[in-house]
Write an enzyme that holds these catalytic residues in place. Structure first.
Site, PDB file in Angstrom:
ATOM      1  N   ASN A  12      30.337  67.092 -11.871  1.00  0.00           N
ATOM      2  CA  ASN A  12      30.716  67.523 -13.219  1.00  0.00           C
ATOM      3  C   ASN A  12      31.644  68.722 -13.049  1.00  0.00           C
ATOM      4  O   ASN A  12      31.192  69.827 -12.761  1.00  0.00           O
ATOM      5  CB  ASN A  12      29.452  67.903 -13.997  1.00  0.00           C
ATOM      6  CG  ASN A  12      29.761  68.294 -15.431  1.00  0.00           C
ATOM      7  OD1 ASN A  12      30.925  68.404 -15.822  1.00  0.00           O
ATOM      8  ND2 ASN A  12      28.726  68.523 -16.203  1.00  0.00           N
ATOM      9  N   ARG A  90      31.530  62.905 -14.329  1.00  0.00           N
ATOM     10  CA  ARG A  90      31.430  63.053 -15.778  1.00  0.00           C
ATOM     11  C   ARG A  90      32.822  63.345 -16.323  1.00  0.00           C
ATOM     12  O   ARG A  90      33.515  64.242 -15.831  1.00  0.00           O
ATOM     13  CB  ARG A  90      30.503  64.212 -16.119  1.00  0.00           C
ATOM     14  CG  ARG A  90      30.463  64.470 -17.585  1.00  0.00           C
ATOM     15  CD  ARG A  90      29.556  65.622 -17.917  1.00  0.00           C
ATOM     16  NE  ARG A  90      29.569  65.822 -19.340  1.00  0.00           N
ATOM     17  CZ  ARG A  90      29.684  67.012 -19.926  1.00  0.00           C
ATOM     18  NH1 ARG A  90      29.766  68.095 -19.197  1.00  0.00           N
ATOM     19  NH2 ARG A  90      29.699  67.104 -21.231  1.00  0.00           N
ATOM     20  N   HIS A 179      28.006  63.648 -25.886  1.00  0.00           N
ATOM     21  CA  HIS A 179      26.629  63.532 -25.364  1.00  0.00           C
ATOM     22  C   HIS A 179      26.224  62.071 -25.225  1.00  0.00           C
ATOM     23  O   HIS A 179      25.034  61.731 -25.274  1.00  0.00           O
ATOM     24  CB  HIS A 179      25.593  64.199 -26.299  1.00  0.00           C
ATOM     25  CG  HIS A 179      25.612  65.697 -26.294  1.00  0.00           C
ATOM     26  ND1 HIS A 179      25.364  66.437 -27.424  1.00  0.00           N
ATOM     27  CD2 HIS A 179      25.835  66.585 -25.298  1.00  0.00           C
ATOM     28  CE1 HIS A 179      25.435  67.725 -27.132  1.00  0.00           C
ATOM     29  NE2 HIS A 179      25.729  67.832 -25.843  1.00  0.00           N
ATOM     30  N   ARG A 240      28.332  77.350 -31.138  1.00  0.00           N
ATOM     31  CA  ARG A 240      29.263  76.629 -32.025  1.00  0.00           C
ATOM     32  C   ARG A 240      28.710  76.581 -33.445  1.00  0.00           C
ATOM     33  O   ARG A 240      27.513  76.371 -33.643  1.00  0.00           O
ATOM     34  CB  ARG A 240      29.486  75.195 -31.539  1.00  0.00           C
ATOM     35  CG  ARG A 240      30.204  75.095 -30.211  1.00  0.00           C
ATOM     36  CD  ARG A 240      30.605  73.630 -29.940  1.00  0.00           C
ATOM     37  NE  ARG A 240      30.972  73.460 -28.553  1.00  0.00           N
ATOM     38  CZ  ARG A 240      30.332  72.668 -27.689  1.00  0.00           C
ATOM     39  NH1 ARG A 240      29.299  71.932 -28.087  1.00  0.00           N
ATOM     40  NH2 ARG A 240      30.723  72.568 -26.446  1.00  0.00           N
ATOM     41  N   GLU A 384      21.090  63.030 -17.815  1.00  0.00           N
ATOM     42  CA  GLU A 384      22.497  62.624 -17.813  1.00  0.00           C
ATOM     43  C   GLU A 384      22.980  62.325 -16.397  1.00  0.00           C
ATOM     44  O   GLU A 384      23.704  61.363 -16.173  1.00  0.00           O
ATOM     45  CB  GLU A 384      23.349  63.724 -18.467  1.00  0.00           C
ATOM     46  CG  GLU A 384      23.062  63.827 -19.958  1.00  0.00           C
ATOM     47  CD  GLU A 384      23.789  64.971 -20.629  1.00  0.00           C
ATOM     48  OE1 GLU A 384      23.224  66.074 -20.660  1.00  0.00           O
ATOM     49  OE2 GLU A 384      24.899  64.768 -21.122  1.00  0.00           O
TER      50      GLU A 384
END
Ligand code: AMP
Length: 410
Positions: A12, A90, A179, A240, A384
């Site tokens: 990643n 990813r 996601h 956020r 993940e």
């Protein structure tokens, strides 16, 4: 070497960091994982974790390639490098081009570049890691797994913004969702655990971590989700804002003189739980502060839950029936308080909290936290990296053909 002795490397790559994990191809625990961080700076360093030990190595001024070579040297020293049979990367944004994971080649790289305008901070950083890995391991199949791909099954009613259609045609302006690997893994796991029929079930998955999104999933397919063109839309997150009136942006620009780019940064990095509380983006810290009467922390948690419950209600309207609400992510897997507050706001669906089970479900445990005849509330740990690894192994051709597939792939 048999395929079951092979390993898969999951990468990643961010703009100044690169996370990696090495897992057995046939499943199981990570053998090594780590993080190269502050890349490109004099403080660059490599953190390696194996067998419960953590090693920190300074790698001043290392870029992604140098960091990868250092990581590979460590893997070689442990006798692991030669066993890597696949690499899973990813990739944040696949635009409309990618609806599933794909083996990387020059054409795929060009397509990822072509959608980079939609994720200018993330995709180029992902590509730096991809290129460095391809250069270092040219013989090993490498697979891209996209955060957006799972949501490509959304119908137009869910993905279209009510804006001039030319914005979508000319600039790709539509909702994509993110996601996706987490929502895909967690929904499949929930359906399996609950014994739901593959072609007759409806779920809402709430992935609540520092980033947060919720998705309506009908028979294993995403039909609506809270994130949009970028991960900024939807739920309140660590830093956020989630949904916001664009009028706020123009008003703040007018009264403060800040540029659009500055306001976007504030909405991404200084808002959410952090902005509301004035204290922290971390749910644990806020829960502790709220318990001691910190008004900002209390407000942050209330707004987080209000927005979450409101979105879960909205997402359910894309399903013929809500069989289960599934919590995952750092907050969803661990915060009994947030889960209890959320179910309390969802009385209209008939959820009945099992307070004892809720309090006992944390730290990676999977379990039901509701009782009674209403819809199920369930906690399912996300994975993940495991899903990226499984996609990489499958697309490399190792998962079901054993040694024959391996030989054919080489
Ligand atoms: P993630 O981005 O999925 O790693 O999730 C990070 C978030 O999970 C942070 O806000 C943490 O405070 C939150 N979190 C982790 N453990 C707990 C816990 N025991 N109780 C409440 N929140 C937690």
């Amino acid at each position: 070497m048999s395929w079951s002795a092979r390993l898969v490397l999951v990468v990643n790559s961010g703009s100044s960091s690169l996370k990696f994990t090495v897992l057995p191809c046939d499943g199981g625990e990570a053998l090594v994982s780590g993080l190269a961080e502050r890349l490109g700076s004099p403080e660059a360093r490599l953190v390696l974790k194996r067998n419960g030990d953590k090693t920190v190595v300074d790698v001043p001024d290392a870029d992604h390639s140098v960091a990868l070579y250092r990581i590979f040297a460590h893997l070689d020293g442990d006798g692991l490098l030669d066993r890597i049979g696949a690499v899973g990367h990813r990739v944040v944004h696949g635009g409309e081009r990618f609806s599933e994971s794909v083996r990387l080649d020059e054409a795929v790289i060009a397509d990822i570049e072509a959608v980079s305008a939609l994720a200018p901070l993330h995709n180029p950083a992902n590509l730096v890691g991809i290129r460095a890995c391809l250069a270092a391991l040219p013989e090993v199949p490498q697979i891209a797994v996209f955060d957006t791909a799972f949501h490509q099954t959304m119908p137009p009613a869910a993905w279209a913004y009510a804006v001039p259609d030319a914005w979508r045609r000319d600039h790709g302006v539509r909702r994509y969702g993110f996601h996706g690997t987490s929502h895909r893994h967690v929904s499949a796991e929930a359906a399996r655990v609950l014994g739901l029929p593959a072609e007759d079930h409806g779920l809402v998955v709430a992935h609540l971590g520092n980033g947060a999104s919720a998705t309506a999933i009908l028979n294993g397919r995403s039909v609506d989700t809270t994130m949009g063109l970028t991960p900024l839309e939807g739920l309140v997150m660590g830093t956020r804002s989630g949904d916001i009136d664009v009028g706020v942006v123009t008003h703040v620009a007018a009264v403060t003189g800040k540029s659009l780019a500055e306001i976007e940064t504030i909405l991404n990095k200084e808002s959410g739980l952090l902005g509301l509380s004035g204290l922290s983006n971390d749910c644990r810290t806020l829960e502790a502060a709220a318990a001691e009467g910190h008004a900002g922390a209390e407000l942050a948690l209330e707004v987080f839950v209000h927005r979450l419950a409101r979105h879960i209600g909205g997402l359910a309207t894309s399903l013929p029936r809500l069989d289960a609400l599934v919590f995952t992510g750092g907050i969803g897997e661990n915060s009994a308080r947030i889960r209890a507050m959320t179910l309390a706001r969802l009385r209209v669906f008939g959820f009945e909290l099992d307070a004892e089970a809720n309090a006992a479900t944390f730290g990676g445990r999977l379990g039901r936290i509701s009782r009674g005849a209403g819809p199920v509330a369930l906690v399912v740990p996300t994975d993940e990296e495991g899903l990226i690894a499984r996609d990489a192994v499958r697309l490399a051709g190792f998962s079901d053909g054993g040694d024959d597939a391996l030989a054919a792939a080489q």
